[in-house]
Write an enzyme that holds these catalytic residues in place. Structure first.
Site, mmCIF file in Angstrom:
data_model
loop_
_atom_site.group_PDB
_atom_site.id
_atom_site.type_symbol
_atom_site.label_atom_id
_atom_site.label_comp_id
_atom_site.label_asym_id
_atom_site.label_seq_id
_atom_site.Cartn_x
_atom_site.Cartn_y
_atom_site.Cartn_z
ATOM 1 C CG ASN A 51 -40.437 -6.429 62.814
ATOM 2 O OD1 ASN A 51 -40.614 -5.464 62.074
ATOM 3 N ND2 ASN A 51 -41.260 -7.455 62.839
ATOM 4 C CG HIS A 456 -51.248 8.295 63.757
ATOM 5 N ND1 HIS A 456 -52.094 7.242 64.008
ATOM 6 C CD2 HIS A 456 -50.161 7.762 63.154
ATOM 7 C CE1 HIS A 456 -51.546 6.118 63.592
ATOM 8 N NE2 HIS A 456 -50.378 6.402 63.069
ATOM 9 N NE ARG A 585 -48.852 -5.736 63.414
ATOM 10 C CZ ARG A 585 -48.941 -4.440 63.142
ATOM 11 N NH1 ARG A 585 -49.963 -3.980 62.454
ATOM 12 N NH2 ARG A 585 -48.030 -3.588 63.563
#
Length: 707
Positions: A51, A456, A585
């Site tokens: 990340n 998307h 999240r």
């Protein structure tokens, strides 16, 4: 609850990139959680490392691109790029230090207690030294290309995130040259961590880092010279791609050209060993034209992600999560006969997935439900003689995809097959280009969406002849058609033969392939046209209901919230008295709990075994008909204005209740994996209240679907 401070003076929006770093801090916290199996904790450390790489390659790199634009501001908080870079650099340095503290002071000692050891050079036995020396000579030295730095050998062009060593030397080489410095580039094909075999050590799980092996044997690369220093380093580059879609004739060719240069973008971060002397790292900074705040000194390997190999090499299943097998849907015969059966007939016992879907919508909850019905749906469509056409969006599929196999087979069987392949799915561009070429070779109509907008949306449309009629079957989802990620991403997928859904999905595919409009959609909301306004209208409706004393409630679950229009609408609804719960999240630019602004808004983030990926939007609607939507889109500016997205209503009452319970309600009760966003932008773990039992939403779902 947030402390009583002068919250009114806080700016109304949280910086997007800072919020992203706070998400990564929550991921890293899992590596410190003793309730999680030890090797899974190591995996969380590796995820946090990956990340961080993406944060530098993409997010921070984007800010560096804007530094010289005097009008540029971050969204929605309005910082000057340089201000944001300086603020984020401070947070990132702190987070990287926390990563290496977790590795060295928590995980390595805990692993050693389980006889999983990382052997340091000064602790090697003679037996280990001998094996390591032979390993270097036989497996490493033949593929190493050390480069002395002199006028004939300028500083090499280094690949993004590659492992390198800067070596200081004394003496002369075979040609009498006194170089002083050399660079050793380590091929990516080499493992970064090596498990010692039984003949080399007494331990069952003893590992050495590749960097340690090279350090101890580097003098072999420079015969006749004396190595006075050897220090690992890694350079992170800008990996953003730039394609002026208005100017190019062929987006695939343009993208392929950009991909070849991605590994050599501008320098963003330099990682070095914390033992690297100042003159060495200053030399490197100068070579890459970097400032010292871009320097990260680390106590350990410069790429923590490579530790991800350890769980497989250690073979300690007792230190991993218990195996979980996704629930398989009871499905009819998956092989459709080509003759002898009127497939459009509706017998008492369904013969195909189409028969099942015709009778009733089917809802799948991944990863608890298996993804195989989606693959079977396409496989049956490919073989069914009554299927005339298949249309599908592909954002991420992965390599060796059964979905690609099914589309290829369908085209070869004479179906009209259209695939809308998004070539610009970040870091999957090369694979998507390969899959697009393969589909084209099979006769599939491949299009790349709309110029300036990423496609998307997650949609499949199958057109099937049934008697004298054509019926449309759809699959709509919140996640990608990727057979690997569906094993650990939480997503909902819906199969339906609802005519309104079929009409709308068909219209959107026509728009993507023929550039027509979709002004007459019946039930779907679509980005970049109606999704943002549709959400804001419903938020305003809840606010008005609250002002009139009617029940008002909003619950939304997503990966990220950053779009200012929606945030402002939520602030207005909070001030009107609407109770709002957001389950987000990752990124959240909304600031909750500020008196007079957002005191009725709570934001939680749930981190667990699976990656929370649902997008679910619930509105109370006091008219007695609450609304529930699932979507491919987060409430991010890019999703709402720069992408083609879909948002679909849940019309089946049973599925409505299932999604509400499994996707929203139980997460609000979670007190084991939930973190509560504070007004200052930090997060605190949610704890069970006195007398309250610990509860994990993910564990509850695992138990439910395993029974």
């Amino acid at each position: 609850m947030q402390p009583e401070t002068s919250l009114e003076n806080l700016p109304p929006y949280i910086n997007r990139e800072k919020s992203l770093l706070e998400f990564n801090r929550r991921v890293l916290a899992q590596a410190n959680n003793p309730e999680i199996p030890l090797l899974e904790r190591l995996k969380f450390l590796c995820i946090s490392s990956t990340n961080m790489d993406e944060f530098f390659e993409v997010r921070l790199a984007s800010l560096y691109e804007l530094r010289n634009d005097p009008s540029a501001r971050t969204q929605p908080d309005g910082l000057v790029p340089q201000e944001a870079i300086e603020m984020l650099s401070e947070v990132a340095h702190d987070l990287v230090n926390e990563q290496y503290h977790t590795l060295n002071n928590i995980l390595i000692p805990a692993l050693e207690k389980e006889e999983i050891r990382f052997l340091r050079r000064n602790h090697w036995t003679d037996q280990q030294k001998e094996w390591i020396r032979n390993y270097f000579i036989q497996s490493l030295q033949p593929v190493m290309s050390p480069m002395g730095l002199d006028p004939s050998h300028p500083f090499p062009r280094l690949l993004n995130k590659s492992l390198n060593f800067i070596v200081s030397l004394e003496g002369k080489d075979a040609f009498g040259r006194t170089n002083g410095l050399a660079i050793v580039q380590v091929p990516r094909s080499l493992p970064r961590i090596i498990k010692l075999p039984p003949e080399a050590t007494d331990g069952v799980n003893d590992f050495v880092f590749l960097s340690s092996i090279l350090h101890s044997n580097v003098s072999n690369l420079f015969p006749g010279m004396t190595v006075t220093g050897c220090h690992q380093f890694r350079l992170t580059r800008n990996t953003n791609l730039f394609i002026d879609e208005e100017e190019v004739d062929d987006i695939m060719s343009a993208l392929q050209g950009e991909l070849s240069s991605r590994q050599y973008g501008g320098a963003i971060r330099l990682e070095v060993s914390d033992r690297c002397p100042k003159n060495m790292y200053e030399y490197l900074l100068d070579q890459f034209d970097m400032d010292e705040h871009q320097l990260y000194k680390v106590n350990g390997p410069v790429n923590l992600h490579r530790l991800n190999a350890v769980p497989d090499l250690a073979r300690r299943s007792d230190l991993l999560f218990s195996p979980f097998k996704a629930k398989s849907m009871k499905s009819p015969t998956s092989k459709v006969k080509q003759t002898g059966l009127k497939l459009f007939s509706r017998n008492k016992q369904p013969q195909t997935l189409f028969d099942q879907i015709y009778r009733q919508d089917i809802l799948l909850h991944h990863p608890y439900d298996s993804f195989s019905p989606v693959i079977e749906f396409l496989q049956q469509a490919a073989s069914d003689p009554n299927v005339l056409a298949i249309r599908m969006t592909l954002y991420r599929t992965g390599e060796k995809s059964a979905i690609i196999d099914a589309l290829e087979k369908a085209a070869k069987n004479g179906k009209e097959v259209t695939a809308v392949v998004e070539l610009r799915a970040r870091f999957d561009e090369d694979n998507n280009i390969q899959q697009a070429n393969r589909l084209q070779d099979a006769g599939v109509n491949v299009v790349y969406g709309v110029v300036g907008y990423k496609t998307h949306a997650k949609m499949i449309l199958v057109v099937r002849r049934e008697g004298e009629h054509l019926r449309q079957y759809v699959h709509l989802g919140t996640g990608n058609y990727h057979h690997i990620t569906t094993r650990f991403y939480t997503d909902f997928g819906l199969f339906s033969a609802n005519p309104a859904l079929g009409h709308d999905v068909s219209k959107i595919f026509q728009q993507l392939t023929s550039l027509g409009d979709t002004n007459n959609l019946l039930v779907l909301l679509q980005s970049p046209f109606t999704l943002q306004s549709g959400m804001i209208d419903r938020i305003h409706r809840e606010a008005e209901n609250a002002r009139q004393g009617k029940p008002a409630r909003i619950i939304a679950k997503m990966n990220g919230l950053q779009e200012q229009g929606i945030i402002d609408a939520l602030y207005e609804a909070s001030q009107a008295g609407v109770k709002i719960d957001l389950i987000i999240r990752g990124i959240c630019s909304l600031r909750p709990g500020v008196p007079g602004l957002s005191e009725n808004i709570q934001v939680i983030s749930v981190i667990g075994r699976f990656l929370e990926h649902h997008r679910i939007y619930y509105f109370e609607n006091s008219a007695g008909e609450p609304e529930l939507f699932c979507s491919s889109a987060d409430w991010m500016r890019r999703n709402l204005f720069s992408r083609v997205e879909t948002c679909f209503p849940i019309l089946n009452k049973k599925h409505f209740q299932q999604i509400y319970t499994e996707g929203l309600a139980i997460y609000l009760d979670d007190n084991r994996g939930a973190w509560v966003l504070q007004a200052d932008g930090s997060y605190l773990p949610k704890q069970p209240q006195p007398g309250e039992a610990p509860f994990s939403a993910q564990n509850w779902l695992i138990e439910k679907y395993s029974s």
